[in-house]
Design a protein around this motif. Structure first.
Motif, PDB file in Angstrom:
ATOM      1  N   VAL A 346       0.927  -1.120   0.042  1.00  0.00           N
ATOM      2  CA  VAL A 346       0.063  -0.019  -0.025  1.00  0.00           C
ATOM      3  C   VAL A 346       0.691   1.262  -0.025  1.00  0.00           C
ATOM      4  CG1 VAL A 346      -0.330   0.088   2.453  1.00  0.00           C
ATOM      5  CG2 VAL A 346      -2.070   1.035   1.188  1.00  0.00           C
ATOM      6  N   ASP A 347       0.421   2.427  -0.914  1.00  0.00           N
ATOM      7  CA  ASP A 347       1.162   3.639  -0.748  1.00  0.00           C
ATOM      8  C   ASP A 347       0.598   4.379   0.442  1.00  0.00           C
ATOM      9  OD1 ASP A 347       2.868   2.850  -2.897  1.00  0.00           O
ATOM     10  OD2 ASP A 347       1.558   3.588  -4.379  1.00  0.00           O
ATOM     11  N   ILE A 348       1.457   5.113   1.054  1.00  0.00           N
ATOM     12  CA  ILE A 348       0.991   6.167   1.916  1.00  0.00           C
ATOM     13  C   ILE A 348       1.235   7.401   1.521  1.00  0.00           C
ATOM     14  CG2 ILE A 348       1.130   6.950   4.067  1.00  0.00           C
ATOM     15  CD1 ILE A 348       1.629   4.098   5.142  1.00  0.00           C
ATOM     16  N   VAL A 349       0.417   8.227   0.830  1.00  0.00           N
ATOM     17  CA  VAL A 349       0.463   9.611   0.357  1.00  0.00           C
ATOM     18  C   VAL A 349       0.343  10.784   1.215  1.00  0.00           C
ATOM     19  CG1 VAL A 349      -0.015  11.009  -1.763  1.00  0.00           C
ATOM     20  CG2 VAL A 349       0.116   8.286  -1.837  1.00  0.00           C
ATOM     21  N   VAL A 350       0.756  11.828   1.404  1.00  0.00           N
ATOM     22  CA  VAL A 350       0.444  12.826   2.227  1.00  0.00           C
ATOM     23  C   VAL A 350       0.568  14.319   1.362  1.00  0.00           C
ATOM     24  CG1 VAL A 350       0.973  14.037   4.381  1.00  0.00           C
ATOM     25  CG2 VAL A 350       1.466  11.845   4.226  1.00  0.00           C
ATOM     26  N   PRO A 351      -0.614  14.430   0.666  1.00  0.00           N
ATOM     27  CA  PRO A 351      -0.620  15.846  -0.244  1.00  0.00           C
ATOM     28  C   PRO A 351      -1.185  16.750   0.740  1.00  0.00           C
ATOM     29  CG  PRO A 351      -2.547  14.607  -0.588  1.00  0.00           C
ATOM     30  CD  PRO A 351      -1.809  13.641   0.467  1.00  0.00           C
ATOM     31  N   THR A 352      -1.239  18.226   0.144  1.00  0.00           N
ATOM     32  CA  THR A 352      -1.972  19.317   0.539  1.00  0.00           C
ATOM     33  C   THR A 352      -3.164  19.420   0.016  1.00  0.00           C
ATOM     34  OG1 THR A 352       0.301  20.315   1.159  1.00  0.00           O
ATOM     35  CG2 THR A 352      -1.627  21.633   1.044  1.00  0.00           C
ATOM     36  N   ALA A 353      -4.290  19.989   0.848  1.00  0.00           N
ATOM     37  CA  ALA A 353      -5.452  20.102   0.247  1.00  0.00           C
ATOM     38  C   ALA A 353      -6.166  21.082   0.927  1.00  0.00           C
ATOM     39  CB  ALA A 353      -6.368  18.806   0.115  1.00  0.00           C
ATOM     40  N   ALA A 354      -7.437  21.633   0.481  1.00  0.00           N
ATOM     41  CA  ALA A 354      -8.057  22.546   1.169  1.00  0.00           C
ATOM     42  C   ALA A 354      -8.551  22.352   2.483  1.00  0.00           C
ATOM     43  CB  ALA A 354      -9.209  23.296   0.201  1.00  0.00           C
ATOM     44  N   THR A 355      -8.843  21.114   2.719  1.00  0.00           N
ATOM     45  CA  THR A 355      -9.248  20.428   3.866  1.00  0.00           C
ATOM     46  C   THR A 355      -8.440  19.310   4.011  1.00  0.00           C
ATOM     47  OG1 THR A 355     -10.986  19.210   2.990  1.00  0.00           O
ATOM     48  CG2 THR A 355     -11.541  21.430   3.750  1.00  0.00           C
ATOM     49  N   GLY A 356      -8.220  18.954   5.562  1.00  0.00           N
ATOM     50  CA  GLY A 356      -7.551  17.683   5.776  1.00  0.00           C
ATOM     51  C   GLY A 356      -8.533  16.639   6.139  1.00  0.00           C
ATOM     52  N   VAL A 357      -8.614  15.644   5.113  1.00  0.00           N
ATOM     53  CA  VAL A 357      -9.339  14.449   4.919  1.00  0.00           C
ATOM     54  C   VAL A 357      -8.469  13.369   4.702  1.00  0.00           C
ATOM     55  CG1 VAL A 357     -11.478  15.622   4.327  1.00  0.00           C
ATOM     56  CG2 VAL A 357      -9.763  14.975   2.397  1.00  0.00           C
ATOM     57  N   VAL A 358      -8.756  12.226   5.244  1.00  0.00           N
ATOM     58  CA  VAL A 358      -8.191  10.952   4.852  1.00  0.00           C
ATOM     59  C   VAL A 358      -8.796  10.107   4.120  1.00  0.00           C
ATOM     60  CG1 VAL A 358      -6.864   9.007   6.070  1.00  0.00           C
ATOM     61  CG2 VAL A 358      -7.045  11.290   7.319  1.00  0.00           C
ATOM     62  N   TYR A 359      -8.504   9.316   2.964  1.00  0.00           N
ATOM     63  CA  TYR A 359      -9.294   8.572   2.242  1.00  0.00           C
ATOM     64  C   TYR A 359      -8.357   7.438   1.561  1.00  0.00           C
ATOM     65  CZ  TYR A 359      -7.813  11.270  -1.689  1.00  0.00           C
ATOM     66  OH  TYR A 359      -6.904  11.765  -2.693  1.00  0.00           O
ATOM     67  N   TYR A 360      -8.979   6.434   1.128  1.00  0.00           N
ATOM     68  CA  TYR A 360      -8.217   5.134   0.707  1.00  0.00           C
ATOM     69  C   TYR A 360      -8.640   5.039  -0.891  1.00  0.00           C
ATOM     70  CZ  TYR A 360      -6.848   0.426  -0.324  1.00  0.00           C
ATOM     71  OH  TYR A 360      -6.504  -0.826  -0.707  1.00  0.00           O
ATOM     72  N   THR A 361      -7.759   4.762  -1.620  1.00  0.00           N
ATOM     73  CA  THR A 361      -8.175   4.315  -2.992  1.00  0.00           C
ATOM     74  C   THR A 361      -7.438   3.071  -3.496  1.00  0.00           C
ATOM     75  OG1 THR A 361      -7.848   6.759  -3.608  1.00  0.00           O
ATOM     76  CG2 THR A 361      -7.771   5.232  -5.325  1.00  0.00           C
ATOM     77  N   PRO A 362      -8.428   2.136  -3.792  1.00  0.00           N
ATOM     78  CA  PRO A 362      -8.110   0.740  -4.041  1.00  0.00           C
ATOM     79  C   PRO A 362      -6.957   0.951  -5.378  1.00  0.00           C
ATOM     80  CG  PRO A 362     -10.335   0.717  -3.838  1.00  0.00           C
ATOM     81  CD  PRO A 362      -9.946   2.234  -3.888  1.00  0.00           C
ATOM     82  N   GLY A 363      -6.133  -0.113  -5.525  1.00  0.00           N
ATOM     83  CA  GLY A 363      -5.254  -0.284  -6.554  1.00  0.00           C
ATOM     84  C   GLY A 363      -5.944  -0.736  -7.721  1.00  0.00           C
TER      85      GLY A 363
END
Length: 576
Positions: A346-363
């Protein structure tokens, strides 16, 4: 109905999807990494007809499903395709019903609508100097045509709504149109992200570099035109009213959950949970502050946000902390689940966005991309407070979405449609929210601070129930911890989130917009978790240990909550 006929119907359905949807093509082993989904009105209409044909084929065969989607229990153990038939039958009816409300065709919301699918297909990609890089460029070249098709679909939905062909409106509410237009403009702001012209690349030959630059420019221009269309032509015909009303809400909620519900009962449940969890949060706040009884949650929260033990700063450090926590969690859940061999992929990605949300995207089904846990850091910030968000990590990672998806994909007994394409909010979000509650039982929460964060996450989901139902159906606000009275308003819903769940104001605004744009989807978390909890309690009452329940229940594959409830109750596993 024989196994072969069930599978043949599912095979034919998946093959029909594959001609228009890359994920379905990849599920069948076809190369489709350079494609984007078909967003045309023609495919939207044909997909609705396809769902109806498949439902008729399933319902007309021996062993046909009942109203909830699950077959009669007789012969269940002799039919290896029982779960497939139940899941597919329910989904086809639900998809047709959701389309008939107008929701599917008109969908615009600040999360997970088609315009986001297009942009997110380029998240965290690197264009390499090979065929994989060509796939990304080809996909980028396809953006203008995909947006043009989406525009035609939105125009078609508007006309269909005006003709009375939907039970609801054919245009998303003005709030949603404005929000999405603003998001699109933020993606292509030349002074900010300039998203499509800054896609990562590595050592490209000049010809590929030129093609990538041209495709990125064209994609940005296409998104700019689409934003102008949204807050111009489409907005002019968009209703200002956010609420969809009782009838449409019941339809959309039934589709998102995969089961009929009694809205009055669910509203009662939401308020009871809110009262219970607010009281629990106050008791945990007292433990954090070292006092007896109950304490002010906001006071405890301020102390924890200021506590350096729970603060991780810098993107690299955040990724490191998340990866370490992921590995630590895996070690502690091995006895409760059968962990797939590739669960660590699994990749763990920490981008910047307007709001701090956490989500999962399947491969991707073809393995060309792996699953991603995306932990966004709000603009202007460079740190996270772990006590408050570790419960989101369990929701999106393990034991939540990542474990669920990898378990399904490792299950070779499931049909490709089940393994890769069957997505039901009530099942998936219900499992993930159940996982948050399970985390305390499994020893994944290290102290009262993290327990408080988990309970605040549950308060958040309880607010979702009462606010979502209230905003869309007009049910009144009940006596509550804030002392608020009167009808629900977006401002009041935000206040509940900020003051009871301690959601930051920007995220709370985003959340309420989401509820208003996805009527009924917000129920999926707590209502789904309730089903998992009830089913597990029923199994344990019959001597079935939790570990065996988890293994057998996940082994059925994703499905609507109606057929899941029936299958778990009528063909319950026996302990080994």
């Amino acid at each position: 109905m024989s196994t072969s006929s069930t599978r043949r119907i599912a095979d034919d359905y998946t093959a029909a999807l594959a001609a228009h949807e890359p994920a379905a093509a990849q599920a069948l082993g076809q190369h489709a990494a350079g494609r984007l989904p078909d967003y045309s009105p023609e495919w939207a209409v044909e997909r609705r007809r396809l769902a109806e044909r498949v439902a008729v084929d399933l319902a007309g065969a021996p062993g046909a499903t009942g109203a909830s989607g699950a077959p009669a229990p007789s012969g269940a153990s002799e039919d290896p395709d029982l779960a497939l038939r139940a899941a597919l039958g329910e989904r086809m009816r639900s998809e047709a019903e959701l389309f008939d409300t107008g929701f599917s065709a008109r969908l615009l919301a600040p999360l997970a609508s088609p315009v986001h699918e297009i942009r997110e297909s380029f998240d965290d990609v690197t264009v390499t100097d090979d065929e994989a890089g060509d796939d990304v460029i080809e996909r980028l070249v396809a953006v203008p045509a995909a947006l043009a098709d989406l525009r035609r679909r939105l125009d078609w939905a508007r006309a269909a709504g005006e003709e009375g062909r939907f039970s609801g409106t054919g245009v998303a509410a003005a709030r949603q149109v404005r929000a999405v237009a603003g998001q699109v403009r933020s993606w292509i702001d030349p002074t900010g992200t300039d998203y499509f012209s800054r896609i990562a690349r590595g050592g490209l030959a000049s010809s590929r570099e030129t093609r990538l630059e041209r495709a990125g420019t064209d994609a940005g221009l296409a998104f700019a035109e689409f934003a102008s269309y949204l807050d111009g032509e489409l907005l002019a015909g968009a209703p200002e009213e956010d609420a969809v009303g009782e009838q449409v809400y019941a339809q959309t909620a039934r589709s998102f959950l995969g089961t009929p519900i009694d809205l009055d009962d669910i509203y009662d449940f939401g308020w009871a949970e809110l009262d219970r969890l607010v009281a629990q949060s106050r008791r945990l706040a007292a433990q954090v502050l070292g006092v007896a009884g109950e304490a002010d949650v906001e006071t405890a929260s301020r102390a924890l946000f200021a506590d350096e033990r729970y603060r991780v700063a810098g993107r690299d450090n955040i990724v490191g902390w998340l990866r370490d926590r992921f590995e630590w969690t895996l070690e502690r859940v091995q006895g409760a689940f059968d962990l797939p061999g590739d669960v660590r992929e699994v990749d763990i990605v920490v981008p910047t966005a307007a709001t701090g949300v956490v989500y999962y995207t399947p491969g991707a089904p073809d393995g060309s991309t792996t699953g991603k846990i995306v932990w966004t850091v709000p603009e202007g910030e460079d740190s996270i407070s772990t006590w408050h968000e570790v419960t989101s990590f369990h929701h999106e990672g393990v034991p939540g979405h990542h474990l669920e998806h990898t378990t399904n994909r490792a299950n070779s007994g499931l049909h490709p449609w089940q393994r890769y394409l069957c997505e039901i909010h009530g099942y998936a979000e219900g499992w993930a929210h159940y996982s948050e509650q399970l985390s305390a039982e499994l020893g994944l929460l290290r102290d009262p601070a993290e327990e408080l964060g988990a309970v605040l996450g549950q308060v958040w989901r309880a607010v979702r129930i009462v606010a979502d139902i209230g905003l869309h159906t007009g049910r009144p606000v009940r006596p509550n911890a804030l002392g608020a009275e009167g009808p629900w308003t977006p401002e009041l819903a935000r206040r509940f989130l900020v003051e009871l769940a301690l959601v930051d104001p920007r995220t709370a605004g985003f959340e309420v917009d989401r509820y208003l744009g996805w009527p009924g989807q917000a129920l999926a978390f707590k209502v789904g978790a309730k089903l998992w909890l009830d089913a597990r309690a029923d199994a344990e009452a019959r001597g079935i240990p939790a570990s065996h329940f988890h293994r057998s229940a996940l082994g059925l594959g994703p499905m609507g909550l109606g057929p899941l409830r029936e299958l778990l109750s009528t063909s319950a596993p026996e302990p080994r």
